[in-house]
Design an enzyme around this catalytic site. Structure first.
Site, mmCIF file in Angstrom:
data_model
loop_
_atom_site.group_PDB
_atom_site.id
_atom_site.type_symbol
_atom_site.label_atom_id
_atom_site.label_comp_id
_atom_site.label_asym_id
_atom_site.label_seq_id
_atom_site.Cartn_x
_atom_site.Cartn_y
_atom_site.Cartn_z
ATOM 1 N N LYS A 13 49.001 42.034 19.704
ATOM 2 C CA LYS A 13 49.829 42.959 19.992
ATOM 3 C C LYS A 13 50.966 42.455 21.046
ATOM 4 O O LYS A 13 52.066 43.187 20.705
ATOM 5 C CB LYS A 13 48.950 44.061 20.854
ATOM 6 C CG LYS A 13 48.106 45.048 19.955
ATOM 7 C CD LYS A 13 47.575 46.155 20.965
ATOM 8 C CE LYS A 13 46.821 45.993 22.301
ATOM 9 N NZ LYS A 13 45.660 45.201 21.873
ATOM 10 N N ARG A 88 45.057 53.142 26.093
ATOM 11 C CA ARG A 88 43.750 52.589 25.940
ATOM 12 C C ARG A 88 42.673 53.696 25.770
ATOM 13 O O ARG A 88 41.393 53.236 25.323
ATOM 14 C CB ARG A 88 43.432 51.761 27.227
ATOM 15 C CG ARG A 88 44.007 50.406 27.122
ATOM 16 C CD ARG A 88 43.427 49.463 26.242
ATOM 17 N NE ARG A 88 43.160 48.160 26.757
ATOM 18 C CZ ARG A 88 43.998 47.068 26.847
ATOM 19 N NH1 ARG A 88 45.136 47.258 26.843
ATOM 20 N NH2 ARG A 88 43.392 45.830 27.507
ATOM 21 N N ARG A 127 43.197 31.281 21.410
ATOM 22 C CA ARG A 127 44.065 31.597 22.660
ATOM 23 C C ARG A 127 43.422 31.002 23.898
ATOM 24 O O ARG A 127 44.327 30.602 24.759
ATOM 25 C CB ARG A 127 43.971 33.290 22.624
ATOM 26 C CG ARG A 127 45.061 33.649 23.916
ATOM 27 C CD ARG A 127 45.224 35.132 23.608
ATOM 28 N NE ARG A 127 44.283 35.948 24.223
ATOM 29 C CZ ARG A 127 44.431 37.227 24.100
ATOM 30 N NH1 ARG A 127 45.414 37.932 23.318
ATOM 31 N NH2 ARG A 127 43.440 38.147 24.614
ATOM 32 N N ARG A 138 45.987 33.043 29.494
ATOM 33 C CA ARG A 138 45.651 34.014 30.268
ATOM 34 C C ARG A 138 44.623 33.682 31.198
ATOM 35 O O ARG A 138 43.794 33.471 30.909
ATOM 36 C CB ARG A 138 45.562 35.460 29.666
ATOM 37 C CG ARG A 138 46.841 35.858 29.032
ATOM 38 C CD ARG A 138 46.481 37.023 28.092
ATOM 39 N NE ARG A 138 45.454 37.848 28.441
ATOM 40 C CZ ARG A 138 45.307 39.266 28.125
ATOM 41 N NH1 ARG A 138 46.125 39.666 27.281
ATOM 42 N NH2 ARG A 138 44.254 39.702 28.520
ATOM 43 N N ARG A 149 35.551 43.023 25.986
ATOM 44 C CA ARG A 149 36.987 43.504 25.955
ATOM 45 C C ARG A 149 36.711 44.351 24.447
ATOM 46 O O ARG A 149 37.293 45.342 24.243
ATOM 47 C CB ARG A 149 37.961 42.898 25.980
ATOM 48 C CG ARG A 149 38.663 42.630 27.293
ATOM 49 C CD ARG A 149 40.164 42.378 27.097
ATOM 50 N NE ARG A 149 40.616 41.473 28.215
ATOM 51 C CZ ARG A 149 40.829 40.257 27.924
ATOM 52 N NH1 ARG A 149 40.735 39.785 26.841
ATOM 53 N NH2 ARG A 149 41.322 39.546 29.108
HETATM 54 P P1 AMP Z 1 45.743 43.346 28.126
HETATM 55 O O1 AMP Z 1 47.175 42.560 28.495
HETATM 56 O O2 AMP Z 1 46.466 44.768 27.379
HETATM 57 O O3 AMP Z 1 44.909 42.807 27.090
HETATM 58 O O4 AMP Z 1 45.280 43.878 29.340
HETATM 59 C C1 AMP Z 1 44.377 43.158 30.436
HETATM 60 C C2 AMP Z 1 43.446 43.993 31.425
HETATM 61 O O5 AMP Z 1 44.322 45.066 32.048
HETATM 62 C C3 AMP Z 1 42.605 44.970 30.411
HETATM 63 O O6 AMP Z 1 41.499 44.158 30.122
HETATM 64 C C4 AMP Z 1 42.249 46.041 31.464
HETATM 65 O O7 AMP Z 1 41.661 45.498 32.411
HETATM 66 C C5 AMP Z 1 43.635 46.237 32.177
HETATM 67 N N1 AMP Z 1 44.546 47.062 31.118
HETATM 68 C C6 AMP Z 1 45.606 47.044 30.478
HETATM 69 N N2 AMP Z 1 46.119 48.232 30.209
HETATM 70 C C7 AMP Z 1 45.250 49.204 30.492
HETATM 71 C C8 AMP Z 1 45.247 50.505 30.079
HETATM 72 N N3 AMP Z 1 45.925 51.061 29.424
HETATM 73 N N4 AMP Z 1 44.120 51.059 30.710
HETATM 74 C C9 AMP Z 1 43.330 50.627 31.536
HETATM 75 N N5 AMP Z 1 43.206 49.168 31.583
HETATM 76 C C10 AMP Z 1 44.158 48.490 31.516
#
Ligand code: AMP
Length: 199
Positions: A13, A88, A127, A138, A149
């Site tokens: 994504k 999400r 990754r 990350r 996740r």
């Molecule tokens: P990502 O980079 O999108 O994988 O997001 C990393 C982390 O940020 C996730 O594992 C959540 O802890 C938090 N996070 C990101 N976007 C959201 C969202 N829309 N709702 C809730 N938590 C989020």
């Protein structure tokens, strides 16, 4: 054009959001990246969300919606955006629809990136070792966190496809193969969207 990208962790994504946004001339907006920036800078919000990020849990909607709304009213997001990692949950999608509606806008399309489960596990492992294509390694990439996740995704985020399908806004795109090929598939799907449901 206003687009959300859906798909499990490891579907690409982030990479695709940046590429698609560039092609559309709109910003790519990642709630995860915004949260990670706050954690790095150790802001009040950063300290509040860090435990959720470390555990691979969702940050509470109240905090997530606040940061997203704030970003969507920035001038560069008025003509459109590609959202990566938001919504999400179904309540977040409902809140996004409400927020856009308030400002006379609607979402054009939800693109779901499809990747087989075994491929996801391989990608997440890679990754962790080498960093993803553009974003680097990350801080929250740990095997346990990644597994969690995926579970959170299945439980809370996967139902979003049904939500957007019900609105006739969902398109599904095969996200296996080269990054460039996936971008072309997404662009082709977006070009087929009955264009600009809203100005
Ligand atoms: P990502 O980079 O999108 O994988 O997001 C990393 C982390 O940020 C996730 O594992 C959540 O802890 C938090 N996070 C990101 N976007 C959201 C969202 N829309 N709702 C809730 N938590 C989020």
């Amino acid at each position: 054009m206003r687009v959300v990208l859906l798909g499990p962790p490891g579907a690409g994504k982030g990479t695709q959001a940046r590429r698609i946004a560039e092609r559309l001339g709109v910003p790519a907006i990642s709630t995860g990246e915004m949260f990670r920036a706050h954690v790095r800078e150790q802001t009040g919000l950063g300290r509040e969300v860090q435990p959720y990020l470390d555990a691979g849990e969702l940050v509470p909607d109240e905090l997530t919606l606040a940061i997203l709304r704030h970003r969507l009213v920035q001038p560069d997001a008025t003509t459109g955006f590609v959202l990566d990692g938001f919504p999400r949950t179904v309540p977040q999608a409902v809140a996004l629809d409400g927020f856009l509606h308030e400002t006379g806008r609607t979402l054009d399309c939800a693109v779901e990136l499809l990747v087989a489960e075994e491929e996801l596990v391989r990608r997440l492992a890679r990754r962790r070792q080498v960093g993803d294509i553009a974003g680097g390694r990350r801080e929250d990439d740990h095997p346990e966190t990644n597994r969690h996740r995926l579970a959170v995704y299945r439980e809370q985020t996967a139902p979003l496809s049904g939500y957007y399908d019900g609105q006739r806004r969902l398109v599904r795109v095969d996200a296996t193969g080269a990054v460039e090929e996936v971008t072309e598939r997404v662009m082709a799907a977006l070009q087929a969207v009955p264009s600009h449901r809203s100005a």
